[in-house]
Design an enzyme around this catalytic site. Structure first.
Site, mmCIF file in Angstrom:
data_model
loop_
_atom_site.group_PDB
_atom_site.id
_atom_site.type_symbol
_atom_site.label_atom_id
_atom_site.label_comp_id
_atom_site.label_asym_id
_atom_site.label_seq_id
_atom_site.Cartn_x
_atom_site.Cartn_y
_atom_site.Cartn_z
ATOM 1 C CE1 TYR A 1 38.052 41.358 43.480
ATOM 2 C CE2 TYR A 1 37.412 43.207 44.849
ATOM 3 C CZ TYR A 1 38.280 42.625 43.958
ATOM 4 O OH TYR A 1 39.392 43.322 43.537
ATOM 5 C CE LYS B 1 36.788 42.193 40.399
ATOM 6 N NZ LYS B 1 36.720 43.577 40.940
#
Lengths: 294, 294, 294, 294
Positions: free
Chosen positions: B134, B163
Site C-alpha cells: 500500500y 494499492k
C-alpha cells in the site's frame, strides 16, 4: 527560563539485545555536556522516540532528567498520534522534573489548524511546563505556517518557543518580522545554522555535538560575537557533515559515528538500518577532517 | 484468491465513552455487504487504526473477521512504525483467519528502499498471508516508486497486489506497462477511480460504500462492461462527494455522514475533530443529490 | 575587473505613447549612482527586456553605456530564446563598450545541460566580454544546479560569476563549498540578501536602489564590516518592501514607486499591468516607513 | 465549427542552411492528412514557433493554410510575450484564412489573472476567430486554473475551447464538472490520452501522427466506440513512445523520427539540439515495435 544557545540532542543507545542501554545513555549525556551545550533534549526524532515502547520512553526521560541533575535544562520531545497520549507523556515529563516539552503534531491524517491548536492547548492545560512548538513536516507529516505558530504562542498559555525545521529561511524571517522579534525561535535544520542564527534564531537544536563536540557552540558564539569571517569558516567546515547526517538519517548516522569513535551505542531499530559500509567510511573521513577522530 | 472489484473499508465506531462500539461495527459491515462489496478491509486509515491501542486493534480485527464469517474476503491493514510491531500484528491477523494483509511503511524518518524491502520481507516471512503493498505517501510519509513496488512483488514471497494512492495516474501506467499487465493493482485514490479502472486497475479500495451504497460497484461494473457513457455519468455524479470525503478526512467525513443517515458511529479520536457544521451541511446536500438521504 | 557590492538594475521608462523615454532613463541611472551602487545593470527582467523590440533593446543598451560613461561598470542582460539572437546581442554589447554580459537561458522548451552549455559557449566565443551566469528558473523556465554552473565556469572561457535567484540558500552553500570559495556569486533574490551575503555572496543584484537609495548598500556594508546587529536591523527594515516588489512584479512595482516619488517612468508593457490602487497604497506606506517618500 | 477528434501538429522543417523548408512542410502536412487527423495545427511548441522570426512565422502560417486548402480546419498557435505582438499575429492568422487561434500566455514575469484575462480579451477583440485557451505551464511559465479558464470562456467572446497540458487529470474533471460538460476541452498531454478521453475530452492535440500514423486516431475511435479493451491495448502500445517524445522534447524527437523514416526535416534550432545517437536508437526501436519503420 531563558532558553538559548545550543540544545544538544541525545540518541537512544541500545544493547546487543535491543534494549535501552542506560549506561551508554549517560555517556551520550556526558559527551553533550563536554561539548558545552546549553540544554539537553531527549526523545527527539534522533532519539528514536517513535520506535520506543511507552515504558522505554518513560525510562529514557526519567533517566535523562536525573542524570543531567540540573546542570542544564532538559527538554523532552513528545510526538504522539493521539492527544490523549501526548497529554499523558507531558504529565509524566512534568512529574519527573523535565524543564520543557518540545511538542510536534505527529499525524497519520493531515491535521487542520483547529485540530493542531486543540492538541497543543490540551497539552498546555495538562501541565505548567513551557512548550516548544516544533515544526518538522518531513517527519511529522503536517506543516505549520509562521502565522499559525505565532497564533499558538499568543493563544496557548505555555507555548513559548518555536523550533523551525522546514529548511526554508523565509519562515524565520516571517517569525521575526511578524512578532517584531518578540517570539524566540530555534533553528532545527542543521545545514541552515549559519543563516538561521544570522536571521535572529536564539539557538540551534542539534544532535551534532554528539560527534563533533563544541564546534556547533563555537559557530553559535562566532555569530553572537559578530565575527562573521570566523562564523563563515566554521560553518563551511561543518557543512558537509551537517548535510550528511540529515540526509543519512540522524539516528543511524550518529550511532555509526559514535561507534566509530569508540562509544558503542548499538544500531537503530528496524525498519531503520545501520549506515552502509560506504557511508560509514564517508562519515569517518569527515570526522577525521573535523579533528574528531583519533 | 482472486481479489478484484470493490474493497469496502470500515470505519471504527466509538461509543460516547470513546470505546470501540462493536455493535455498530457490525452495522457498518452490514452496510458494506448490502453495497455489494467484493471484500472488506478493516483498520485502514479510515478505520483510525493509528489511533487505537493494541488491544483495541486486535479486537476490531478479530470481530470483523468473525462477523464477516467468510461471506467475502477480509483484508487487515497494518501500518506500524517498527518492524517488530508489524510482524506481531500480521501474526495476529493470520491467527484470527484474516485473508489478506494490507501493509504500508508508516514512518517517522524517511525510510530508504533497503529498509522498506526488509520491513515487507519480515512480515512476509512471518505468516503465509498474501500481502497488498500500500503506497500512500500523504499518510505514511514515504513514497514508493512503481519500479520498487514491482521489485518487491518479484522478490518477496507473499507480496501480490499493489494499492496505489498517490493520485498520479502515471504510476498506474508504469505498473501496468512494466509488469506487462501481470501485477494486479488497486485504485486507492477515490476521485481518480474512473481513470484508474480504465488504466487497468483490478479494483477500487474505498470507504465510499459506507455512505453511497453500491454506486461505486455500479461504476466498476460499467467500466468492466465497456459502457463508457454510463461510467462517465456515474463517476461525475460521485466526483464531488469522493473529493470531499478525501479532503475532509475520511474518518471524520464518513462518521458525520453515517450519523446523518441515522447510524450513530460517534466521533473520530482527538486530535481529529468532527466535521464543522458547515461541512456537515455540505455533505448532507451531496448525499441528498446522490439519493442516499431520506 | 573585480565585480562586487551592489549591482543596481534599471527599469526601462516609457513615454505616454509607449516609446522608450531616454531622458527618464538618465534619471533612473542618476538615481542608482546617487544610491552608491557599485555597478549598473540594464535590460534585466526588471528592465522589461523581454518586451522590447530589438531596436529598442539596442538603444537602451547603448544609451545606458554612454550615459554611465565609465563611472561604474555596466552589465547588460541577455535572455534570448535562440542562440543566434543571444550571440548577436552579445556582439552588440561588446561593440558599444559594455563591461559584462549577464546571460540566462530563457527557454520555451526545457533545455538540457548540453544545450545550455553550448548556448553559453557560443556567446562566450563570440566576444571577449566576461559573462555572469544567471539562474532564475521562475522567469527563465529552466533551472541550473550549482554543480552544472560551476562546470560552465570551469569549461567556458568567459564565464566568471554566478547570479543565483532560486531563493534556495543551500545553492549558495553548494557553490561556495564545491568551489572552495573560488567562484564569486551574487545574490539575485532580494528578500534573501541577509543570508546570501553572510553565506559568501560577493554582492547583491537588485532594483531596490531605484526606490530606497543606499539602504541596500548600507546592508552590504554592515555585513562586510561584521556589524551583525546593524545588518539584521537594516535587513528587517527592508524585508517587507523587498518581498513586496518581488511578489508584485519588479517592473510594475518599481515603476509605481518611482512615479509616486515624482519621477514619471510610465507603465509596464502589456500584458503586464500597473499595480492596483490598493497595492500602490501599500507600497507608498512602506516607502514612507523607509524614509523614502516626502 | 465543431472541433473534435485528433488535432495533428506540424513540426517546422529546416533546410541544411537553417531556412524553413516549405516543400518538406507539405510532406509533413500530407503525413498528418494520411494519418486521418481531424484538424491541423501549425506553430505550436513542437513547431518551434518561439524560435522563428516574425517573417518565418507568417510564411509557415500562410503556407500551411493554403496547402491544407480546407480539407480540415487549421489551428494557428500564438504564444507571444507582448499583447501587441499576439494581436498582430492573430490578425495575420485571420487574414490568411486560418480557422482557429490557439493562444497561450507565454511569460517572462509570472502573469496574474487580470493580466492574462486582458491578454486574451485583446486578442479576441482583434479578430472574429474562435480561440482555444492553451494551458501549458511547463513551456509557458504560467499556470491557469480550471476555474479561471472557464471564467475566460464565459467572459471573452471568442474563447471556446480549452487545451489542458498540465498532466493533472483532476483539472479535466474540474472543467467537466464545473461547466456541466458544456465547455469542450482537449487533451494536450500525450501520455495521458487514455484517461483524458475517458474523462470527457472532445479530442487530443498531438504531434504523434507525424510518426505513428493513425494510431492516435484509432485510440480515439476505440474510446468513442466504448471498446475499452481495445483502447487500453492501443494506449499501452503507444505509451512509451508518447512519454519518450514528451521527455526528449517534441521538436527534436519528431524531427529525428521523421528523418529516420526517410523524410528529411533537418534539426531543431539552437539552443535545441538533435537527439543523441542513443536516443535515436531508442526511438527507432520503438517505431519498429509500432510498425512504423520499414
Amino acid at each position: 527560563m531563558n532558553l538559548t544557545g545550543i540544545i544538544g540532542y541525545t540518541i537512544t543507545p541500545f544493547t546487543e539485545n535491543n534494549n535501552v542501554d542506560f549506561k551508554q545513555l549517560e555517556t551520550v549525556i556526558d559527551t553533550l555536556l563536554d561539548a558545552k551545550v546549553d540544554a539537553i533534549a531527549a526523545l527527539g526524532s534522533a532519539g528514536e522516540a517513535a520506535y520506543l515502547s511507552e515504558d522505554e520512553w518513560e525510562s529514557v526521560a526519567s533517566h535523562t532528567v536525573s542524570y543531567v541533575a540540573g546542570k542544564v535544562p532538559v527538554v523532552v520531545g513528545i510526538a504522539e498520534l493521539t492527544t490523549a497520549q501526548a497529554v499523558k507523556r507531558a504529565k509524566y515529563a512534568h512529574k519527573i522534573g523535565a524543564d520543557v516539552v518540545m511538542l510536534s503534531p505527529f499525524s497519520y491524517y493531515k491535521l487542520n489548524e483547529d485540530e493542531i491548536f486543540l492538541h497543543y492547548k490540551s497539552v498546555s492545560d495538562a501541565t505548567p511546563l513551557p512548550i516548544m512548538i516544533y515544526n518538522n513536516p518531513a517527519t511529522c507529516g503536517v506543516d505549520m505556517s509562521p502565522q499559525f505558530m505565532l497564533k499558538m504562542v499568543d493563544g496557548i498559555e505555555n507555548a513559548r518557543w518555536i523550533k523551525e525545521s522546514t529548511g526554508d529561511i523565509q519562515r524565520m524571517h516571517k517569525i521575526y518580522k511578524l512578532s517584531k522579534g518578540s517570539v524566540p525561535f530555534f533553528n532545527g535544520c542543521n545545514h541552515m545554522a549559519l543563516e538561521a542564527l544570522n536571521a535572529g534564531a536564539v539557538g540551534w537544536c542539534t544532535i551534532a555535538p554528539c560527534l563533533i563536540g563544541d564546534q556547533p557552540k563555537q559557530l553559535f558564539d562566532a555569530i553572537k560575537n559578530s565575527n562573521n569571517e570566523k562564523a563563515r569558516e566554521l560553518f563551511y567546515q561543518q557543512y558537509e557533515f551537517l548535510e550528511f547526517i540529515v540526509q543519512s538519517g540522524l539516528a543511524a548516522a550518529v550511532k555509526a559515528g559514535m561507534s566509530a569513535q569508540g562509544i558503542q551505542v548499538g544500531h537503530p531499530r528496524k525498519p531503520l538500518l545501520p549506515l552502509t559500509p560506504l557511508k560509514q567510511e564517508k562519515l569517518k573521513s569527515m570526522l577525521i577532517d573535523l579533528g574528531c577522530f583519533s
